[in-house]
Design a protein around this motif. Structure first.
Motif, PDB file in Angstrom:
ATOM      1  N   UNK A  99       0.855  -1.190   0.000  1.00  0.00           N
ATOM      2  CA  UNK A  99       0.000   0.000   0.000  1.00  0.00           C
ATOM      3  C   UNK A  99       0.893   1.242   0.000  1.00  0.00           C
ATOM      4  N   UNK A 100       0.632   2.199  -0.886  1.00  0.00           N
ATOM      5  CA  UNK A 100       1.472   3.403  -0.953  1.00  0.00           C
ATOM      6  C   UNK A 100       1.495   4.148   0.385  1.00  0.00           C
ATOM      7  N   UNK A 101       2.666   4.693   0.692  1.00  0.00           N
ATOM      8  CA  UNK A 101       2.835   5.456   1.932  1.00  0.00           C
ATOM      9  C   UNK A 101       2.762   6.942   1.638  1.00  0.00           C
ATOM     10  N   UNK A 102       2.284   7.672   2.631  1.00  0.00           N
ATOM     11  CA  UNK A 102       2.265   9.129   2.536  1.00  0.00           C
ATOM     12  C   UNK A 102       3.677   9.653   2.808  1.00  0.00           C
ATOM     13  N   UNK A 103       3.858  10.925   2.665  1.00  0.00           N
ATOM     14  CA  UNK A 103       5.173  11.518   2.914  1.00  0.00           C
ATOM     15  C   UNK A 103       5.624  11.356   4.357  1.00  0.00           C
ATOM     16  N   UNK A 104       4.691  11.254   5.300  1.00  0.00           N
ATOM     17  CA  UNK A 104       5.052  11.091   6.709  1.00  0.00           C
ATOM     18  C   UNK A 104       5.335   9.630   7.075  1.00  0.00           C
ATOM     19  N   UNK A 105       5.289   8.730   6.095  1.00  0.00           N
ATOM     20  CA  UNK A 105       5.588   7.322   6.335  1.00  0.00           C
ATOM     21  C   UNK A 105       4.380   6.479   6.693  1.00  0.00           C
ATOM     22  N   UNK A 106       3.236   7.127   6.935  1.00  0.00           N
ATOM     23  CA  UNK A 106       2.027   6.375   7.258  1.00  0.00           C
ATOM     24  C   UNK A 106       1.322   5.955   5.975  1.00  0.00           C
ATOM     25  N   UNK A 107       0.429   4.991   6.125  1.00  0.00           N
ATOM     26  CA  UNK A 107      -0.330   4.495   4.983  1.00  0.00           C
ATOM     27  C   UNK A 107      -1.756   4.197   5.428  1.00  0.00           C
ATOM     28  N   UNK A 163      -0.104   2.717  10.125  1.00  0.00           N
ATOM     29  CA  UNK A 163      -1.358   3.070   9.467  1.00  0.00           C
ATOM     30  C   UNK A 163      -1.870   4.366  10.100  1.00  0.00           C
ATOM     31  N   UNK A 164      -2.234   5.303   9.257  1.00  0.00           N
ATOM     32  CA  UNK A 164      -2.733   6.582   9.751  1.00  0.00           C
ATOM     33  C   UNK A 164      -4.055   6.427  10.483  1.00  0.00           C
ATOM     34  N   UNK A 165      -4.331   7.358  11.345  1.00  0.00           N
ATOM     35  CA  UNK A 165      -5.579   7.352  12.103  1.00  0.00           C
ATOM     36  C   UNK A 165      -5.362   7.921  13.487  1.00  0.00           C
ATOM     37  N   UNK A 166      -6.398   7.833  14.322  1.00  0.00           N
ATOM     38  CA  UNK A 166      -6.298   8.348  15.690  1.00  0.00           C
ATOM     39  C   UNK A 166      -7.278   7.594  16.584  1.00  0.00           C
ATOM     40  N   UNK A 167      -7.204   7.866  17.857  1.00  0.00           N
ATOM     41  CA  UNK A 167      -8.049   7.185  18.831  1.00  0.00           C
ATOM     42  C   UNK A 167      -9.534   7.395  18.609  1.00  0.00           C
ATOM     43  N   UNK A 215      -1.904  12.898  -1.105  1.00  0.00           N
ATOM     44  CA  UNK A 215      -0.488  13.087  -0.861  1.00  0.00           C
ATOM     45  C   UNK A 215       0.303  11.803  -0.936  1.00  0.00           C
ATOM     46  N   UNK A 216      -0.223  10.774  -1.561  1.00  0.00           N
ATOM     47  CA  UNK A 216       0.487   9.509  -1.682  1.00  0.00           C
ATOM     48  C   UNK A 216       1.575   9.626  -2.726  1.00  0.00           C
TER      49      UNK A 216
END
Length: 155
Positions: free
Chosen positions: A9-17, A101-105, A151-152
């Protein structure tokens, strides 16, 4: 090959996907989804013990996770009050951290509360990708459509 992104899966610039499978792709693993509907405590326990085993040993769980471990019991008790989903917030966060993996609580809470079977299936499938890669399946091809304007980087 990145074992923690076996689907590529492609990663964003911040390293998350993103997750390798969408939240509503739960029917891609129909068995886990059905079990998550009927008895989510079992799927929760399997996911939790598989993740723990991966973190401790770097290998897949030889039995596919423990179905009736203490995690299942606690989740089942909380399910009697309609609160089993609360435990899933922590495991979802751990999985997001492990796989970057991007996201939050808040999103984790909503996913667990809104659709427990979909949430558990998504987690199970993410872990399965790493387990399959560890067993020598190599890169696991999955269909992925990159959302527009996220931003991928191109794969």
């Amino acid at each position: 090959m990145d074992l923690r992104n076996a689907g590529g899966v492609p990663k964003r610039q911040n390293g998350e996907r993103d997750w390798s499978f969408g939240f509503c792709d739960c029917f891609g693993d129909f068995g886990t989804c059905c079990l998550g509907c009927l008895c989510p405590c079992i799927v929760y326990s399997q996911v939790k013990t598989r993740l723990s085993h991966l973190e401790r040993t770097g290998q897949h769980h030889p039995e596919g996770g423990d179905s009736f471990a203490s995690d299942c019991f606690v989740h089942g008790l909380l399910d009697c009050c309609g609160m089993g989903w609360v435990l899933q917030i922590g495991s979802r966060s751990s999985i997001r951290d492990r796989y970057r993996i991007g996201g939050n609580g808040c999103a984790d809470c909503l996913a667990a509360w809104c659709c427990t079977p979909c949430e558990l299936t998504q987690e199970s499938r993410e872990i399965e990708l790493e387990e399959r890669a560890l067993m020598g399946a190599g890169r696991v091809p999955i269909p992925y459509a990159s959302p527009m304007n996220t931003g991928y980087a191109k794969p």
